[in-house]
Design a protein around this motif. Structure first.
Motif, short mmCIF file in Angstrom:
data_model
loop_
_atom_site.label_atom_id
_atom_site.label_comp_id
_atom_site.label_asym_id
_atom_site.label_seq_id
_atom_site.Cartn_x
_atom_site.Cartn_y
_atom_site.Cartn_z
N PHE A 10 0.84 -1.19 0.00
CA PHE A 10 0.00 0.00 0.00
C PHE A 10 0.88 1.24 0.00
N GLU A 11 0.26 2.35 -0.40
CA GLU A 11 0.92 3.65 -0.37
C GLU A 11 0.10 4.59 0.50
N PHE A 12 0.78 5.37 1.32
CA PHE A 12 0.08 6.33 2.17
C PHE A 12 0.97 7.56 2.30
N ASN A 13 0.40 8.71 1.95
CA ASN A 13 1.15 9.97 1.97
C ASN A 13 0.51 10.93 2.98
N ILE A 14 1.30 11.40 3.91
CA ILE A 14 0.78 12.24 4.98
C ILE A 14 1.61 13.52 5.04
N MET A 15 0.94 14.63 5.31
CA MET A 15 1.61 15.92 5.45
C MET A 15 1.36 16.46 6.85
N VAL A 16 2.38 17.02 7.47
CA VAL A 16 2.23 17.63 8.79
C VAL A 16 2.51 19.12 8.65
N VAL A 17 1.60 19.94 9.18
CA VAL A 17 1.69 21.38 9.06
C VAL A 17 1.58 22.00 10.45
N GLY A 18 2.46 22.93 10.75
CA GLY A 18 2.41 23.61 12.04
C GLY A 18 3.70 24.37 12.28
N GLN A 19 3.67 25.21 13.28
CA GLN A 19 4.85 25.99 13.62
C GLN A 19 5.97 25.10 14.14
N SER A 20 7.18 25.62 14.12
CA SER A 20 8.32 24.88 14.65
C SER A 20 8.17 24.70 16.16
N GLY A 21 8.65 23.56 16.65
CA GLY A 21 8.62 23.30 18.08
C GLY A 21 7.37 22.66 18.60
N LEU A 22 6.44 22.26 17.71
CA LEU A 22 5.19 21.64 18.16
C LEU A 22 5.28 20.12 18.16
N GLY A 23 6.42 19.55 17.81
CA GLY A 23 6.60 18.10 17.88
C GLY A 23 6.07 17.34 16.68
N LYS A 24 6.12 17.93 15.48
CA LYS A 24 5.60 17.26 14.29
C LYS A 24 6.41 16.01 13.96
N SER A 25 7.73 16.15 13.93
CA SER A 25 8.59 15.01 13.60
C SER A 25 8.46 13.90 14.64
N THR A 26 8.42 14.28 15.91
CA THR A 26 8.28 13.28 16.97
C THR A 26 6.95 12.56 16.86
N MET A 27 5.89 13.28 16.50
CA MET A 27 4.58 12.66 16.38
C MET A 27 4.55 11.63 15.25
N VAL A 28 5.19 11.95 14.13
CA VAL A 28 5.23 11.00 13.02
C VAL A 28 6.00 9.74 13.43
N ASN A 29 7.11 9.91 14.12
CA ASN A 29 7.87 8.75 14.59
C ASN A 29 7.05 7.91 15.57
N THR A 30 6.26 8.58 16.40
CA THR A 30 5.43 7.87 17.36
C THR A 30 4.31 7.10 16.67
N LEU A 31 3.72 7.69 15.64
CA LEU A 31 2.63 7.04 14.92
C LEU A 31 3.05 5.69 14.35
N PHE A 32 4.23 5.66 13.75
CA PHE A 32 4.67 4.45 13.06
C PHE A 32 5.75 3.69 13.83
N LYS A 33 6.04 4.14 15.06
CA LYS A 33 6.99 3.45 15.93
C LYS A 33 8.31 3.14 15.22
N SER A 34 8.81 4.15 14.54
CA SER A 34 10.09 4.01 13.83
C SER A 34 10.65 5.40 13.60
N LYS A 35 11.92 5.45 13.26
CA LYS A 35 12.57 6.72 13.00
C LYS A 35 12.28 7.15 11.57
N VAL A 36 11.01 7.52 11.34
CA VAL A 36 10.62 7.97 10.01
C VAL A 36 11.28 9.29 9.68
N TRP A 37 11.29 10.19 10.65
CA TRP A 37 11.82 11.53 10.43
C TRP A 37 12.82 11.85 11.53
N LYS A 38 14.02 12.26 11.15
CA LYS A 38 15.03 12.64 12.11
C LYS A 38 14.96 14.14 12.34
#
Length: 356
Positions: free
Chosen positions: A47-75
């Motif tokens: 399957f293919e799934f494309n997700i975009m995260v939008v928000g100001q810096s410092g709101l934990g966007k990268s951490t949230m993506v890593n938490t969703l998929f339980k992997s280091k998706v975004w450093k």
């Protein structure tokens, strides 16, 4: 959560066919094997799934993506005085293949560093909307080819997670202005970022104000009420709509609590467990995006948002015959591109030659 559902296409004007009466049968013929065939094919193709995260810096966007998929998706970059704040909005995309129990998921995450961080944020949403439409245009160009690929690569954004700062007041004018434009183009799921900075009472009051803002400004976020297929969908999505925006906390580090490892954020007062519904609503967000509505997000993207873009582009390009099926969705030039202008000028030239 209910099983995955498929969304209808509101762009289709065909009347619903009368219900076909069941055929009298004398025994099973193995129709249920079709499910096994679909499963085997899905296991092969993935399957293919494309997700975009939008928000100001410092709101934990990268951490949230890593938490969703339980992997280091975004450093995520470590904050430093040496790293300057982006002067303009930039879009970065990364793709990974995540495999679980033999099933492969190609995940593409698009981040928007610099959004809302400038003194003048006028039209800061243009690069985001331009990127989303660019992916629609790429898919449309592949569809229009005479000899096209058997499987068209799908780079269209299926979901946009919008991070609202935990101010505790209401949506900012920037949030309202952007969400009004964004919800017409893509599936939008707003969340309250860093919800652990608010008390339970502040969180509920903040959610109530945001819901009032969304309703007052006609911002239709996912799951849209008009796409509920039956009573079961209506009940399930109604409960989700009551909880949106989800108050979430992200963490990509494990801690040992009572002999078990959990994902959480460590503070002086204890550990905030991101997968504990009593601490935050991260589980509700993950269930919505992955476990119950992932395919529905893709269906609505294809049948609604992409279809609207496709009709507008074909109307502007004069590739649809005028008649009962002619649709005018937007004033001329709203989605005009250089290629579209070239086609339009050529069509006008051909028309004049025919008149002569």
């Amino acid at each position: 959560m209910s099983p995955l559902r498929r969304s209808p296409s509101p762009c289709s004007s065909r009347p619903s066919s009368p219900r076909t009466p069941p055929l009298e049968r004398f025994g099973p013929v193995g129709i249920e094997a079709v499910l096994d065939q679909l499963k085997i094919k899905a296991m092969k193709t993935g399957f293919e799934f494309n997700i975009m995260v939008v928000g100001q810096s410092g709101l934990g966007k990268s951490t949230m993506v890593n938490t969703l998929f339980k992997s280091k998706v975004w450093k995520s970059a470590v904050p430093s005085l040496e790293v300057p704040t982006p002067q303009t909005l930039e879009l970065h995309s990364v793709s990974h293949v995540i495999e679980e129990k033999g099933l492969k998921l190609k995940l593409t995450v698009t981040d928007t560093p610099g959004f809302g961080d400038q003194i003048n944020n006028d039209k800061c949403w243009d690069p985001v909307l331009g990127y989303i439409n660019q992916q629609y245009e790429r898919y449309l160009q592949e569809e229009l080819l005479i000899t096209r690929q058997r499987h068209i690569p799908d780079t269209r954004v299926h979901c946009c997670v919008y991070f609202v700062p935990p101010t505790g007041h209401c949506l900012r004018p920037l949030d309202i202005e952007f969400l009004q434009r964004l919800c017409r183009t893509v599936n939008v799921v707003p969340v309250i970022a860093r919800a652990d900075s608010l008390t339970i009472e502040e969180r509920e009051a903040f959610r109530s104000r945001i819901q009032q803002n969304l309703k007052a400004h006609c911002i239709d976020v996912y799951p849209q009420k008009c796409f509920d297929e039956d009573i079961n969908d209506s009940i399930l999505n109604g409960k989700i709509r009551e909880q949106i925006p989800f108050a979430v906390v992200g963490a990509d580090q494990e801690h040992l609590v009572n002999g078990r490892c959990i994902l959480g954020r460590k503070t002086k007062w204890g550990i905030i467990e991101v997968e504990n519904i009593a601490h935050c609503e991260f589980l509700l967000l993950r269930d919505l995006l992955i476990r119950s509505h992932l395919q529905d997000l893709k269906d609505i993207t294809h049948n609604v948002h992409y279809e609207n873009y496709r009709v507008i582009r074909l109307n502007e390009s004069h590739q649809l015959p005028r008649g009962p099926g002619w649709v005018n969705l937007a004033p001329p030039g709203q989605l005009t591109s250089p290629g579209c202008l070239k086609v339009r000028r050529q069509a006008q030239k051909d028309s004049k030659d025919d008149e002569r």
